[in-house]
Motif scaffolding. Structure first.
Motif, short mmCIF file in Angstrom:
data_model
loop_
_atom_site.label_atom_id
_atom_site.label_comp_id
_atom_site.label_asym_id
_atom_site.label_seq_id
_atom_site.Cartn_x
_atom_site.Cartn_y
_atom_site.Cartn_z
N THR A 10 4.23 -4.48 -8.38
CA THR A 10 3.01 -4.79 -7.60
C THR A 10 2.40 -3.51 -7.02
N ALA A 11 3.26 -2.58 -6.59
CA ALA A 11 2.75 -1.32 -6.03
C ALA A 11 2.05 -0.51 -7.13
N ALA A 12 2.64 -0.52 -8.32
CA ALA A 12 2.01 0.20 -9.44
C ALA A 12 0.64 -0.38 -9.74
N PHE A 13 0.57 -1.71 -9.77
CA PHE A 13 -0.72 -2.37 -10.03
C PHE A 13 -1.73 -2.06 -8.93
N ALA A 14 -1.28 -2.10 -7.69
CA ALA A 14 -2.18 -1.84 -6.55
C ALA A 14 -2.69 -0.41 -6.60
N VAL A 15 -1.80 0.52 -6.91
CA VAL A 15 -2.20 1.94 -6.98
C VAL A 15 -3.20 2.13 -8.13
N ILE A 16 -2.91 1.51 -9.29
CA ILE A 16 -3.85 1.62 -10.42
C ILE A 16 -5.22 1.08 -10.01
N SER A 17 -5.19 -0.11 -9.40
CA SER A 17 -6.45 -0.76 -9.02
C SER A 17 -7.27 0.12 -8.07
N ILE A 18 -6.65 0.60 -7.02
CA ILE A 18 -7.40 1.39 -6.02
C ILE A 18 -7.75 2.77 -6.57
N PHE A 19 -6.83 3.37 -7.34
CA PHE A 19 -7.12 4.68 -7.93
C PHE A 19 -8.34 4.58 -8.86
N MET A 20 -8.39 3.53 -9.68
CA MET A 20 -9.52 3.39 -10.61
C MET A 20 -10.83 3.11 -9.86
N CYS A 21 -10.69 2.41 -8.71
CA CYS A 21 -11.89 2.18 -7.87
C CYS A 21 -12.49 3.54 -7.46
N HIS A 22 -11.62 4.44 -7.01
CA HIS A 22 -12.08 5.75 -6.53
C HIS A 22 -12.57 6.60 -7.71
N PHE A 23 -11.87 6.51 -8.83
CA PHE A 23 -12.28 7.27 -10.01
C PHE A 23 -13.69 6.86 -10.45
N GLY A 51 13.97 -1.33 -3.51
CA GLY A 51 14.29 -0.84 -4.86
C GLY A 51 13.17 0.00 -5.45
N LEU A 52 12.38 0.63 -4.59
CA LEU A 52 11.28 1.44 -5.11
C LEU A 52 11.84 2.71 -5.75
N GLU A 53 11.48 2.89 -6.97
CA GLU A 53 12.00 4.02 -7.76
C GLU A 53 10.81 4.67 -8.47
N THR A 54 10.68 5.97 -8.32
CA THR A 54 9.53 6.68 -8.90
C THR A 54 9.44 6.46 -10.41
N LYS A 55 10.59 6.49 -11.07
CA LYS A 55 10.58 6.35 -12.54
C LYS A 55 10.11 4.95 -12.95
N LEU A 56 10.58 3.96 -12.23
CA LEU A 56 10.16 2.58 -12.54
C LEU A 56 8.67 2.39 -12.24
N PHE A 57 8.27 3.00 -11.12
CA PHE A 57 6.87 2.92 -10.72
C PHE A 57 5.96 3.52 -11.81
N ILE A 58 6.33 4.71 -12.28
CA ILE A 58 5.54 5.38 -13.34
C ILE A 58 5.61 4.57 -14.63
N ALA A 59 6.81 4.02 -14.91
CA ALA A 59 6.97 3.21 -16.13
C ALA A 59 6.01 2.01 -16.11
#
Lengths: 239, 177
Positions: free
Chosen positions: A124-137, B12-20
């Motif tokens: 969910t954090a990855a998705f949120a970061v992608i979403s907000i990052f693309m907004c700024h981009f 369980g936040l892990e940089t590698k998983l996050f980037i993956a």
């Protein structure tokens, strides 16, 4: 049930978790849908094509209603929705988390091989970061650097707009946190409730909760997609 | 920092998983954009064009049909007018012919009657002349016979001549004998 996903094994130093495996399963399902869609692609649509076209048109038209940059926004919105809704729904299949994997140090019970992908904060954090990052981009790309910086730093009516800019700046971080935690919280809480209720009484009683979880699964996917649409729309339009 | 690290460990936040997950999403987006959204957009556009074309064709066909109906009505109207005119002409012509025929017939009848009258008159005149001549001859013979017993030949000739003159002056021509 732990907040963190269970690590099944390592590839080198890379930890393979059960949510990552589920993510790959979701990817496989989506790719299978795409293959099936392309195989039966016709001017006169059948079941799957109808569903996908309906979904496409719904999000495309919704994006068109709120933004003039529909062509750049809608792919993100639909992809978020498609991934999240499938990830949420496959987690509702009975027995989904009962398949065990016996990893080193996981004990006699082992760990679930699959776990709802969106109940992992990494996802969910990855998705949120992608979403907000693309907004700024897209904001920088379509409104220009000057306008983009003007959203956060303004000397008009000093210090009111300066303060508003500061709030906007902080707001961008809270957007990420709210997007990530809302989805994670809803899905993780749902799983915890289902797990608790099922352990109390396995027959009949979980049914209303399953219904509720099915609704939550779809609603949360729509909420994430719609918020992304709204954020992108706001950021790509000139103030 | 330790608190943040603890929170990261708890979730369980892990940089590698996050980037993956980011990479996974990027690949998925690429695939969907290329193999799902683009074909759907093309298909919807194609269908929209086909429906639009179909509607336009239907509209054109409807217009053509209306035009054809209008033309049909106009043609029928013209044909009816022409037919009416022709009928009127025929009526006028037939009336004229009828009147002309009647006049011709009257004229012919009058001519026939005139000719018949003339012929009758000629026949009558001819008959009258013949009767006159016969009468003169007969009178001549009667007078000659009567006079031959009373008068001499010279007196008889004189009386006879006088009588013939009187008869002739009455309008009867003398026959050859």
């Amino acid at each position: 049930m732990s907040l963190a996903p269970n690590i099944l094994f390592h590839i080198g130093t890379f930890p393979v978790t059960n949510t990552l495996v589920t993510t790959l399963v979701v990817d496989a399902i989506i790719i299978a849908l795409v293959v099936a869609f392309r195989a039966g692609l016709s001017l006169y649509p059948k079941k799957l094509q109808n569903v996908l076209e309906m979904m496409y048109e719904y999000f495309y038209d919704s994006t068109k209603d709120v933004s003039s940059k529909v062509a750049i926004i809608y792919p993100w919105v639909i992809t978020f929705f498609l991934f999240i809704v499938i990830a949420n729904l496959i987690g509702q299949f009975p027995g989904f988390e009962t398949i065990r994997f016996f990893a080193a140090g996981s004990g006699e019970e082992g760990v679930p091989l699959f776990r709802t992908a969106t109940s992992d904060l990494n996802v969910t954090a990855a998705f949120a970061v992608i979403s907000i990052f693309m907004c700024h981009f897209y904001s920088i790309k379509h409104t220009g650097v000057k306008n983009y910086i003007g959203r956060f730093i303004s000397f008009k009516m000093f210090p009111i707009f300066m303060f508003v800019g500061l709030l906007e700046f902080i707001g961008e971080f809270t957007k990420v946190i709210s997007l990530a935690c809302r989805l994670f919280g809803n899905l993780f809480a749902g799983e915890t409730v289902m797990s608790t209720v099922s352990s109390m009484c396995a027959f009949g009683v979980p049914l209303p909760f399953m219904m509720l979880e099915l609704m939550v699964a779809v609603i949360q996917a729509i909420v994430f997609a719609m918020l992304t649409m709204a954020f992108m729309s706001i950021m790509t339009d000139n103030h | 920092m330790d608190i943040i690290k603890d929170i990261f460990n708890l979730f369980g936040l892990e940089t590698k998983l996050f980037i993956a997950q980011i990479v996974n999403f990027a690949i998925l987006l690429f695939i969907l954009k290329k193999f799902l959204y683009k074909p759907i957009a093309q298909m919807l556009e194609e269908r929209r064009n086909k429906i639009k074309q179909g509607l336009e064709d239907a509209e054109n066909a409807h217009k053509t049909l209306l035009d054809a109906d209008t033309q049909k009505i106009a043609i029928l109207k013209t044909a009816k007018n022409d037919a009416d005119k022709i009928l009127e002409n025929v009526k006028v012509t037939s009336e004229t012919l009828k009147q002309q025929s009647a006049q011709d017939a009257k004229k012919q009848a009058a001519e026939i009657i005139e000719t018949a009258k003339k012929q009758a008159k000629d026949e009558f005149d001819k008959a009258t002349k013949q009767v006159g001549a016969i009468s003169i001859d007969l009178s001549k013979k009667i007078v000659s016979k009567v006079l031959s017993e009373i008068f001499t030949d010279e007196e008889k000739t004189a009386v006879l001549s006088k009588a013939i003159d009187k008869i002739e002056s009455a309008g009867y021509e003398k026959t050859t004998n």
